[in-house]
Design a protein around this motif. Structure first.
Motif, PDB file in Angstrom:
ATOM      1  N   ASN A 180       1.077  -1.162   0.222  1.00 23.46           N
ATOM      2  CA  ASN A 180      -0.009  -0.014   0.047  1.00 23.46           C
ATOM      3  C   ASN A 180       1.012   1.332   0.076  1.00 23.46           C
ATOM      4  O   ASN A 180       0.455   2.166  -0.553  1.00 23.46           O
ATOM      5  N   ALA A 186      -2.962   3.639   2.193  1.00 22.44           N
ATOM      6  CA  ALA A 186      -3.978   3.077   2.964  1.00 22.44           C
ATOM      7  C   ALA A 186      -5.049   3.778   3.424  1.00 22.44           C
ATOM      8  O   ALA A 186      -6.064   3.389   3.718  1.00 22.44           O
ATOM      9  N   SER A 187      -4.634   4.931   4.208  1.00 25.09           N
ATOM     10  CA  SER A 187      -5.349   5.966   4.793  1.00 25.09           C
ATOM     11  C   SER A 187      -5.554   7.285   4.081  1.00 25.09           C
ATOM     12  O   SER A 187      -4.539   7.868   3.538  1.00 25.09           O
ATOM     13  N   LEU A 189      -6.190   9.775   5.374  1.00 25.19           N
ATOM     14  CA  LEU A 189      -5.668  10.938   6.338  1.00 25.19           C
ATOM     15  C   LEU A 189      -4.152  11.055   6.081  1.00 25.19           C
ATOM     16  O   LEU A 189      -3.690  12.116   6.615  1.00 25.19           O
ATOM     17  N   PRO A 192      -0.013   6.827   8.786  1.00 26.68           N
ATOM     18  CA  PRO A 192      -0.439   6.642  10.032  1.00 26.68           C
ATOM     19  C   PRO A 192       0.609   6.881  11.077  1.00 26.68           C
ATOM     20  O   PRO A 192       0.511   7.000  12.293  1.00 26.68           O
ATOM     21  N   GLU A 212      -6.970   9.603  14.334  1.00 23.47           N
ATOM     22  CA  GLU A 212      -7.925   9.687  13.464  1.00 23.47           C
ATOM     23  C   GLU A 212      -8.341  11.192  13.554  1.00 23.47           C
ATOM     24  O   GLU A 212      -9.381  11.409  12.744  1.00 23.47           O
ATOM     25  N   SER A 378     -13.909  14.543   8.714  1.00 21.74           N
ATOM     26  CA  SER A 378     -14.429  13.602   7.563  1.00 21.74           C
ATOM     27  C   SER A 378     -14.809  14.641   6.346  1.00 21.74           C
ATOM     28  O   SER A 378     -14.560  14.108   5.159  1.00 21.74           O
TER      29      SER A 378
END
Length: 536
Positions: A180, A186-187, A189, A192, A212, A378
């Motif tokens: 990834n 993968a995120s 945001l 990680p 998050e 979000s």
């Protein structure tokens, strides 16, 4: 021609500089102004129309961009050979001819001219053009002394450490063997690993969140753009400090917002004024405040702790959303710890915190983050996915290793000490050289800029032009004012971070000579209205 016949509407939605440019183009179309005719000097036309010289200067810039006029330092601004102007009085910009060609410039298609009319010229572009025009006054081969760069000192950054961090980032990514990392991430945001580190890092400012609640961005400007796209509509009003970060003003103005300014003093944003405005118009008022509480740009002042607490109380009481822009909290000059974030006092999600590392790693890194309540974050993530992918992991992982090294804190201490010494050198030079002229200035508690107020009867554009003839580059303060006032027209932003104490002393001496020349020319008493304290 009597330019006083131009009816400028100061309360109209169209900016004054745009109105003036349209009046001049209309006069050209109707034959009242002829090709080759010289337009009035900036200050003279400003006096005739009762507007600021910067407004006239911006108008002439628009005419130059649209191919209607051309100006040069020392000669003035002249109307170019008349092109075809559309029914909306839209001039087509002229294109450069090939070298040695005597053919007239090719005319662009109508749609391009119409597009230029729709696009708003950003403040940053106007500032850059103003400075470029000014420096043409400097004929010498010696380098210019830039007193308003707004930049950190590149000599304080470690490329060797960055190279080491890049190597460590490559090793860590290889060891993870996560495919990834080779895709789009993968995120949404962002990395990680870096978000986990930042969640621990920002606890020093009283911010306790999990990964998050953090979105990685390509610097603060992308973060501001995401917020503007997600939360603002054309015509919305926004609370903002009376002087502010020029890029933030450009970003929000591209969304068509209206400004509601809050005054500043030596303790930062005057929260009691904000409270009165919130109470006065509970229904029809801005729902959002943009603020730079630490090392406020361009003044350098920091919001007092009791005002941070008061601001959080106002956010809860009036359901006000606060955008807290933090680029300078590591570069503080008073106390032994950084100031607590406004977020620290508001725990119900009404603060969006923006963090940048451009000033402590180096600007070219272009990495920052947004910290917000997950529900709000979000919304910002969905907006970011429309026009961007997650922040590149090659950059984020390198930043992680750079920040996580023990050397980073030592470097911060050295940078902070160096800037503090330069700040003090500038404050001493200002006291010695500019106090006799009645000048006043802000005292930076963080960052690397301050705001200088010059005598009231002098205009900052006038000072900028005279300074350029002495090899000194200055930034007029009115570009940093959301709503231009007479007070903002008498200010200059000065930068001390990227200059040695000797350079700062020389720059201040040159500025004093400029003021002496202009004061003698004006032959008026020296007087200046202080905005901030001049006590160190």
């Amino acid at each position: 021609m009597d330019y006083r016949c131009f009816a400028l509407q100061k309360d109209a939605s169209t900016p004054l500089y745009r109105q003036l440019a349209d009046h001049i183009k209309r006069a050209v179309k109707e034959g009242e102004l002829q090709p080759g005719e010289k337009l009035p000097p900036i200050r003279k036309l400003a006096e005739q129309l009762g507007i600021s010289p910067i407004t006239v200067s911006q108008s002439y810039d628009v005419l130059a961009l649209e191919g209607v006029a051309s100006g040069s330092i020392g000669r003035g601004t002249f109307l170019l050979p008349r092109p075809s102007i559309t029914s909306a009085f839209q001039a087509k910009p002229l294109q450069p001819t090939l070298e040695g060609s005597q053919q007239p410039p090719a005319k662009p298609p109508e749609w391009m001219a119409a597009l230029q009319q729709q696009l708003r010229l950003p403040r940053a572009a106007l500032l850059q053009r103003t400075l470029q025009n000014a420096v043409k006054r400097w004929p010498a081969e010696e380098p210019l002394l830039h007193f308003s760069s707004g930049n950190p000192d590149a000599n304080l950054f470690s490329l060797e450490r960055w190279q080491e961090a890049m190597t460590q980032a490559g090793i860590s990514l290889k060891q993870e063997e996560d495919t990834n990392n080779l895709q789009y991430g993968a995120s949404a945001l962002g990395d990680p690993a870096l978000r986990s580190f930042l969640a621990a890092y920002i606890r020093r400012y009283g911010i306790y969140v999990d990964t998050e609640s953090i979105l990685l961005t390509s610097g603060t400007q992308q973060g501001l753009d995401l917020i503007a796209r997600s939360l603002l509509q054309p015509g919305d009003s926004v609370f903002v400090e009376e002087m502010s970060y020029i890029s933030a003003l450009d970003i929000f103005e591209q969304r068509g917002v209206q400004w509601e300014t809050i005054p500043l003093d030596e303790y930062g944003l005057q929260t009691e004024v904000l409270a009165r405005k919130l109470e006065a118009t509970p229904q029809n008022r801005p729902r959002l405040l943009y603020t730079i509480p630490t090392g406020q740009s361009p003044t350098g002042v920091s919001l007092a702790q009791e005002r941070r607490r008061h601001l959080a109380e106002l956010a809860r009481k009036h359901n006000l959303l606060i955008i807290e822009d933090d680029a300078f909290n590591e570069l503080y000059y008073q106390g032994v710890t950084p100031a607590p974030a406004i977020w620290n006092y508001e725990t119900e999600g009404r603060v969006i915190y923006l963090k940048s590392f451009s000033k402590t790693i180096f600007p070219a890194v272009r990495l920052g983050c947004i910290v917000a309540a997950p529900a709000l974050l979000s919304v910002l993530v969905r907006q970011k996915q429309i026009f961007d992918r997650p922040t590149p992991i090659s950059t984020t992982r390198t930043v992680l290793h750079y920040l996580n090294a023990l050397a980073y804190e030592r470097e911060l201490t050295h940078i902070r000490r160096t800037y503090h010494q330069r700040r003090n050198a500038l404050l001493t030079a200002l006291e010695q050289e500019l106090s006799p002229f009645g000048c006043h200035w802000s005292i930076p508690q963080a960052g690397f800029n301050l705001l200088l107020s010059i005598p009231e009867h002098l205009d900052s554009i006038q000072v900028v032009e005279e300074a350029a003839s002495r090899g000194l580059v200055l930034a007029p303060g009115q570009f940093f004012a959301p709503v231009r006032t007479q007070q903002s027209s008498n200010t200059l932003r000065l930068t001390f971070a990227d200059k040695s104490p000797q350079q700062l002393e020389e720059a201040t001496r040159r500025l004093a000579a400029v003021l002496q020349t202009l004061v003698q020319t004006e032959r008026r008493p020296i007087h200046s209205t202080p905005q901030f304290t001049t006590e160190v």
